[in-house]
Design a protein around this motif. Structure first.
Motif, PDB file in Angstrom:
ATOM      1  N   MET B 343     -15.099 -11.017  -2.102  1.00  0.00           N
ATOM      2  CA  MET B 343     -14.354  -9.858  -2.577  1.00  0.00           C
ATOM      3  C   MET B 343     -13.390 -10.362  -3.646  1.00  0.00           C
ATOM      4  O   MET B 343     -12.890 -11.494  -3.569  1.00  0.00           O
ATOM      5  CB  MET B 343     -13.618  -9.161  -1.444  1.00  0.00           C
ATOM      6  CG  MET B 343     -14.595  -8.390  -0.549  1.00  0.00           C
ATOM      7  SD  MET B 343     -13.816  -7.123   0.453  1.00  0.00           S
ATOM      8  CE  MET B 343     -13.449  -8.075   1.900  1.00  0.00           C
ATOM      9  N   ALA B 344     -13.162  -9.532  -4.657  1.00  0.00           N
ATOM     10  CA  ALA B 344     -12.328  -9.952  -5.783  1.00  0.00           C
ATOM     11  C   ALA B 344     -11.676  -8.741  -6.410  1.00  0.00           C
ATOM     12  O   ALA B 344     -12.239  -7.635  -6.373  1.00  0.00           O
ATOM     13  CB  ALA B 344     -13.184 -10.675  -6.818  1.00  0.00           C
ATOM     14  N   TYR B 345     -10.494  -8.957  -6.975  1.00  0.00           N
ATOM     15  CA  TYR B 345      -9.896  -7.938  -7.841  1.00  0.00           C
ATOM     16  C   TYR B 345     -10.341  -8.238  -9.263  1.00  0.00           C
ATOM     17  O   TYR B 345     -10.162  -9.358  -9.748  1.00  0.00           O
ATOM     18  CB  TYR B 345      -8.367  -7.979  -7.734  1.00  0.00           C
ATOM     19  CG  TYR B 345      -7.866  -7.273  -6.499  1.00  0.00           C
ATOM     20  CD1 TYR B 345      -7.808  -5.880  -6.460  1.00  0.00           C
ATOM     21  CD2 TYR B 345      -7.489  -7.985  -5.373  1.00  0.00           C
ATOM     22  CE1 TYR B 345      -7.368  -5.214  -5.322  1.00  0.00           C
ATOM     23  CE2 TYR B 345      -7.052  -7.328  -4.225  1.00  0.00           C
ATOM     24  CZ  TYR B 345      -6.995  -5.936  -4.212  1.00  0.00           C
ATOM     25  OH  TYR B 345      -6.581  -5.282  -3.082  1.00  0.00           O
ATOM     26  N   VAL B 346     -10.967  -7.247  -9.915  1.00  0.00           N
ATOM     27  CA  VAL B 346     -11.390  -7.430 -11.309  1.00  0.00           C
ATOM     28  C   VAL B 346     -10.869  -6.270 -12.159  1.00  0.00           C
ATOM     29  O   VAL B 346     -10.607  -5.171 -11.640  1.00  0.00           O
ATOM     30  CB  VAL B 346     -12.938  -7.515 -11.448  1.00  0.00           C
ATOM     31  CG1 VAL B 346     -13.488  -8.684 -10.633  1.00  0.00           C
ATOM     32  CG2 VAL B 346     -13.607  -6.217 -11.037  1.00  0.00           C
ATOM     33  N   ASP B 347     -10.712  -6.528 -13.451  1.00  0.00           N
ATOM     34  CA  ASP B 347     -10.307  -5.466 -14.378  1.00  0.00           C
ATOM     35  C   ASP B 347     -11.273  -4.294 -14.235  1.00  0.00           C
ATOM     36  O   ASP B 347     -12.489  -4.498 -14.090  1.00  0.00           O
ATOM     37  CB  ASP B 347     -10.338  -5.978 -15.825  1.00  0.00           C
ATOM     38  CG  ASP B 347      -9.240  -7.017 -16.082  1.00  0.00           C
ATOM     39  OD1 ASP B 347      -8.363  -7.173 -15.204  1.00  0.00           O
ATOM     40  OD2 ASP B 347      -9.277  -7.673 -17.137  1.00  0.00           O
TER      41      ASP B 347
END
Lengths: 125, 379
Positions: B343-347
């Motif tokens: 899981m990741a925060y991306v633009d």
């Protein structure tokens, strides 16, 4: 819990070294390392013919939890790589001193290595 | 996994049982908890195929009672807890006045005027403090029962069968008809005598399963009885390593990884949890959360699946053409799926499922595909 076989020598980075093996000096990781890593799911090993230098990173071991550098315990040229552990990394957990060996090296110079007793004492194993 | 070394970590009532089973321990949220017993992969697999037994006694338990309990929780949490019917539970957030997430938690309505709030271990003191402070203007009592309460989870397809071997026959139907996110008091008939528990059909693994709340005094007995009862169907004690890989496959956030005081619920995909429209009255964080919703998030929480074999790990940069466009919050090789998940925060520009991004795996960019979690759904 960990078992440290007498006939091998050991690096501070938890590799074992077997100079009695055929086709160069055989290298693997100890149960101290496998206990800390957990279940190993990926191994990145140097290729046959590659040069490795004692004390320097020569690959990676990835477990479910983390990634660890694999250090070369000796300097020399990689003679053979254990394809079986590349295909089935769980062998490193199940049989770290046997079928879970990693690679062999034509050694030109050894790094600092410990006896089983010294290694066991240092790691409380 | 979010572990801290405070030097003084606490033991649950089941610590001795874990020692007997040869557990490897880790410090988690100030508690010495079993990381694994034998192999975390085997434990993970047991939960997917049979059942796993977890000690979750490090979680907090906060009792909220009084004539204004429902009204109070509507004010203190972002959800509409007054709309929860007795016997059911709700996932919610406790936010700051600024809209930062203090904790994500499950709240059970036990009676018209009584709720049980279950915070994460590491956040329990902050949750108790915030609830106590917010309770000042309400006719309610906030009681922290964390140290007296044990929590044991049975998770996996065999968990109902295991429970039914122990639950009093008069209550079998209560168990078989217990809905997801519901809880009921049951009596377990065991070889060491009757044990009363609060049985909840909840979990953090993506499988059917139960969580059992009970007083510490009977926890070790219940643990042993459950292990014994479940042995023949493959019930395995499972540690935090398996718990983490199971929840990641199920796409569930972990506070400290996906959620923090700096996280906007709207970036984390938790917008629907914030009852802006459903609640008429004010609640803590309302104004800030309205603004955050209006503004929209710069980054969004997404799932990533690796095209190669190597896994992304927490804090690894997500890049496109060498430029950083996000950060991984959790990542592991998926034991069930056989490929890396994260899981990741991306633009937001890269948050659409189907987008290909790179994760910088210690200097080597590797391609990952953006997907919508969960990665794994039970059949």
């Amino acid at each position: 819990m960990s078992n440290i076989p007498d006939g091998l020598r050991y690096s501070a980075e938890h590799e074992w070294v077997d100079t009695q093996a055929s086709n160069g000096t055989r290298i693997g990781i100890t149960t101290v390392a496998t206990d800390a890593l957990g279940d190993i799911v990926y191994v990145d090993l140097p290729e046959a013919g590659a040069s490795v230098t004692a004390g320097e990173v020569c690959g990676e071991i990835e477990s479910t939890k983390s990634v660890s550098d694999l250090f070369a315990p000796v300097t020399g040229t990689v003679a053979a790589v254990n394809d079986a552990v590349v295909d089935d990394p769980a062998l490193v957990n199940s049989d770290p001193y046997g079928e879970g060996w990693l690679f062999t090296v034509e050694v030109s110079e050894e790094g600092p290595l410990m006896s089983a007793a010294e290694y066991a004492e240092k790691n409380g194993a | 996994m979010n572990s801290t070394d405070t030097g003084v970590s606490r033991h649950t009532a089941l610590y001795g049982e874990h020692e007997k089973l040869g557990a490897f321990f880790t410090d988690f949220g100030g508690w010495q908890m079993p990381l694994k017993y034998q192999s975390e992969l085997a434990e993970h697999k047991a939960v997917r195929e049979a059942a796993g037994l977890f000690d979750l006694s490090h979680m907090g338990e906060v009792r909220v009672t009084g004539p204004q309990a429902a009204e109070f929780l509507d004010y203190a949490l972002v959800g509409k807890l007054s709309a929860v019917t007795v016997g059911r539970a709700k996932y919610s957030l406790l936010c700051t006045e600024d809209g930062g997430i203090i904790d994500d938690l499950i709240t059970y309505r036990r009676a018209e005027d009584s709720y049980l709030v279950v915070p994460n271990a590491s956040n329990a003191p902050a949750v108790v403090a915030a609830l106590t402070e917010r309770a000042a203007q309400f006719d309610v009592e906030v009681a922290d029962q964390s140290v007296d309460t044990s929590l044991i989870a049975v998770q996996g397809p065999e968990s109902e069968a295991i429970l039914l071997w122990l639950v009093d026959a008069s209550q079998h139907q209560d168990v078989t008809e217990l809905k997801y996110y519901a809880a009921t008091d049951v009596l377990l008939n065991t070889s060491v005598g009757p044990i009363d528990v609060l049985l909840a059909r909840t979990g953090y693994t993506g499988e059917d399963g139960f969580e059992l709340y009970l007083p510490n005094a009977q926890a070790a007995a219940l643990w042993t009885v459950l292990l014994d009862a479940g042995k023949e169907v493959g019930l395995t004690p499972a540690g935090l390593a398996a718990r983490d890989s199971l929840r990641l496959e199920a796409g569930m956030p972990l506070y400290g990884n996906e959620l923090s005081l700096q996280t906007s619920p709207y970036a984390a995909g938790l917008g629907p949890v914030v009852a802006l429209a459903k609640k008429e009255g004010d609640f803590v964080g309302r104004a800030a959360l309205e603004a955050k919703k209006e503004q929209g998030a710069d980054r969004k929480l997404v799932g990533l699946t690796g095209q190669g074999r190597r896994a992304a790990r927490s804090h690894y940069p997500v890049t496109v053409d060498g430029a950083t466009i996000g950060e991984v919050t959790s990542g592991a090789p998926s034991p069930t799926l056989g490929y890396p998940i994260a899981m990741a925060y991306v633009d937001v520009a890269y948050a659409e499922p189907g987008t290909t991004v790179d994760v910088d795996l210690r200097g080597k960019p590797q391609p990952f595909d953006v997907v919508k979690p969960p990665f794994y759904k039970r059949g």
